[in-house]
Design a protein around this motif. Structure first.
Motif, PDB file in Angstrom:
ATOM      1  N   THR A 120       0.803  -1.223   0.000  1.00 47.48           N
ATOM      2  CA  THR A 120       0.000   0.000   0.000  1.00 47.48           C
ATOM      3  C   THR A 120       0.838   1.276   0.000  1.00 47.48           C
ATOM      4  OG1 THR A 120      -1.750   1.173   1.194  1.00 47.48           O
ATOM      5  CG2 THR A 120      -0.136   0.023   2.537  1.00 47.48           C
ATOM      6  N   SER A 129      -0.548   3.767   1.613  1.00 51.17           N
ATOM      7  CA  SER A 129      -1.221   4.455   2.727  1.00 51.17           C
ATOM      8  C   SER A 129      -0.344   4.657   3.952  1.00 51.17           C
ATOM      9  CB  SER A 129      -2.449   3.662   3.172  1.00 51.17           C
ATOM     10  OG  SER A 129      -3.399   3.599   2.156  1.00 51.17           O
ATOM     11  N   LYS A 130       0.659   3.838   4.135  1.00 47.80           N
ATOM     12  CA  LYS A 130       1.384   3.878   5.398  1.00 47.80           C
ATOM     13  C   LYS A 130       2.718   4.610   5.210  1.00 47.80           C
ATOM     14  CE  LYS A 130      -2.166   1.716   6.969  1.00 47.80           C
ATOM     15  NZ  LYS A 130      -2.534   0.323   6.895  1.00 47.80           N
TER      16      LYS A 130
HETATM   17  C1  LIG Z   1      -3.666  -0.306   6.686  1.00 51.51           C
HETATM   18  C2  LIG Z   1      -3.680  -1.725   6.265  1.00 51.51           C
HETATM   19  C3  LIG Z   1      -4.009  -2.119   4.970  1.00 51.51           C
HETATM   20  C4  LIG Z   1      -4.459  -1.288   3.875  1.00 51.51           C
HETATM   21  O1  LIG Z   1      -4.780  -0.101   3.887  1.00 51.51           O
HETATM   22  P1  LIG Z   1      -5.141   0.653   2.538  1.00 51.51           P
HETATM   23  O2  LIG Z   1      -5.210   2.049   2.998  1.00 51.51           O
HETATM   24  O3  LIG Z   1      -6.437   0.122   2.064  1.00 51.51           O
HETATM   25  O4  LIG Z   1      -4.059   0.379   1.575  1.00 51.51           O
HETATM   26  C5  LIG Z   1      -3.920  -3.434   4.625  1.00 51.51           C
HETATM   27  N1  LIG Z   1      -3.551  -4.352   5.493  1.00 51.51           N
HETATM   28  C6  LIG Z   1      -3.232  -4.037   6.747  1.00 51.51           C
HETATM   29  C7  LIG Z   1      -2.784  -5.117   7.652  1.00 51.51           C
HETATM   30  C8  LIG Z   1      -3.307  -2.723   7.168  1.00 51.51           C
HETATM   31  O5  LIG Z   1      -3.042  -2.427   8.435  1.00 51.51           O
END
Ligand SMILES: *Cc1c(COP(=O)(O)O)cnc(C)c1O
Length: 373
Positions: free
Chosen positions: A225, A227-228
């Motif tokens: 992702t 996102s992180k």
């Molecule tokens: C945050 C997270 C995701 C995905 O988040 P997206 O914002 O949808 O990419 C996927 N798996 C885990 C374990 C997460 O903590």
């Protein structure tokens, strides 16, 4: 009539995902500002300047549909990982890829294996397509019990296994050796979704090259992702790497324009900004030490974490969560992960971590005081 009854029973039985509380909501409720949100494992540095610039540029052509094939972003991924374009699927967050995996391959009645305390979306994606989830009790220390998951997958003739490495909300990590042993033992017709949302936070000595395993294991789907570590949670971009035939199926159930053009442009820039990811990693390492030392000082047990968050055990977790809210700090209760005595805190900036620890100390003092009354 009750319109819920029109939905299939497997949809009605889905427990909704519980997101972290938004800052704006707490501001409205309490009328306070300066709130610290350490509830959703977001990047405390924000997004990289390069990705913000790319977004501004991309807005100029916002009237046009995005590239439904996501060529540029795929090309960046392809060049770094040495895979083909046909083995990359882009998603609206990696959440999308977890769901696409379920939608493409699962039919009502199929069995899906995942671990207790694993990321909630595995159960949600499974239930939404009428498949049935098998939650395998965790190993000691809250980690995935891979041998038990392997046995459960084989014994139940599962169609799919979800593995989070590191896992959220526990932060537990599975070694490359343990994962490979699992893959070796698994029948090739059982698909494995290896969710590596926190891959970029792994310390040097724990990193492993799962992408190279794709050649050996055509039943492997790796999801990652932006996102992180890349700081783009609000944009929603993720990707999956898998065998071309698997990728073909994922793409058939994908919305044609599931990743918007601004997100695509930002992700390309973020992916190339290696120094931003490094800075994020280093900040997280320091913050993890700061928070875990603080928890220890307060006499609290925590699960050693390989992500950008840490789960800690605390008496009266729900009340403590509320007290922290009143003190302007949002963390995450994880009772819905079968961990009612635990809270999860994301690693923030040094000042945010300090504010969290001070609030926690204060809240614990209030609790002791309250019990005496
Ligand atoms: C945050 C997270 C995701 C995905 O988040 P997206 O914002 O949808 O990419 C996927 N798996 C885990 C374990 C997460 O903590």
């Amino acid at each position: 009539m009750n319109y819920c009854d029109l939905a299939p029973s497997y949809v009605r039985s889905i427990a909704p995902y519980q997101p972290g509380k938004p800052i704006s909501e707490l501001e409205r409720e309490l009328g306070i500002t300066g709130i610290v949100k350490l509830a959703s494992n977001e990047n405390p540095l924000g997004a990289s300047a390069a990705s913000v610039a790319a977004m501004h540029e991309a807005i100029k052509t916002i009237a046009l549909y995005p590239d439904g094939n996501g060529f540029e972003l795929k090309d960046a991924l392809v060049k770094r990982y040495g895979v083909t374009h046909a083995s990359v699927t882009l998603g609206n967050g990696s959440n999308d890829l977890l769901e696409l995996s379920a939608r493409a391959f699962l039919a009502p009645g199929d069995k899906v294996v995942y671990s207790a305390h694993a990321f909630a979306v595995y159960a949600l994606a499974t239930q939404a397509v009428g498949a049935s989830g098998i939650s395998v009790p965790a190993a000691q220390g809250y980690g995935h019990d891979l041998p038990a998951m392997l046995a459960a997958a084989k014994d139940n003739k599962a169609k799919m296994v979800f593995i989070a490495n590191p896992n959220n909300p526990t932060g537990t990590f599975l070694s490359a050796d343990a994962l490979r042993k699992f893959m070796r033992g698994l029948p090739a017709e059982i698909l494995v979704v290896l969710d590596e949302a926190y891959n970029e936070y792994l310390p040097e000595d724990k990193r492993y090259d799962s992408v190279s395993w794709l050649k050996e294991y055509p039943n492997l789907i790796i999801s990652r992702t932006f996102s992180k570590a890349y700081g783009l949670a609000g944009l929603r971009v993720g990707y999956a790497l898998a065998h071309e035939q698997v990728t073909d199926m994922l793409n058939r159930v994908r919305q044609p324009f599931n990743v918007n053009s601004v997100a695509q442009a930002a992700a390309v820039a973020a992916f190339r900004d290696v120094s931003f990811v490094k800075k994020t990693f280093e900040l997280n390492q320091r913050g993890m030490v700061q928070i875990t030392e603080g928890l220890t000082r307060l006499g609290l047990e925590y699960i050693p974490s390989f992500g950008n968050f840490v789960a800690f055990r605390i008496g009266g977790a729900t009340a403590m969560y509320r007290r922290l809210l009143e003190l302007g700090v949002i963390v995450r209760p994880i009772a819905n992960y079968d961990m009612p005595d635990w809270l999860r805190v994301s690693i923030g900036l040094e000042s945010e971590n300090a504010k969290f620890l001070a609030a926690l100390e204060k809240a614990m003092g209030q609790q002791v005081h309250g019990e005496k009354k």
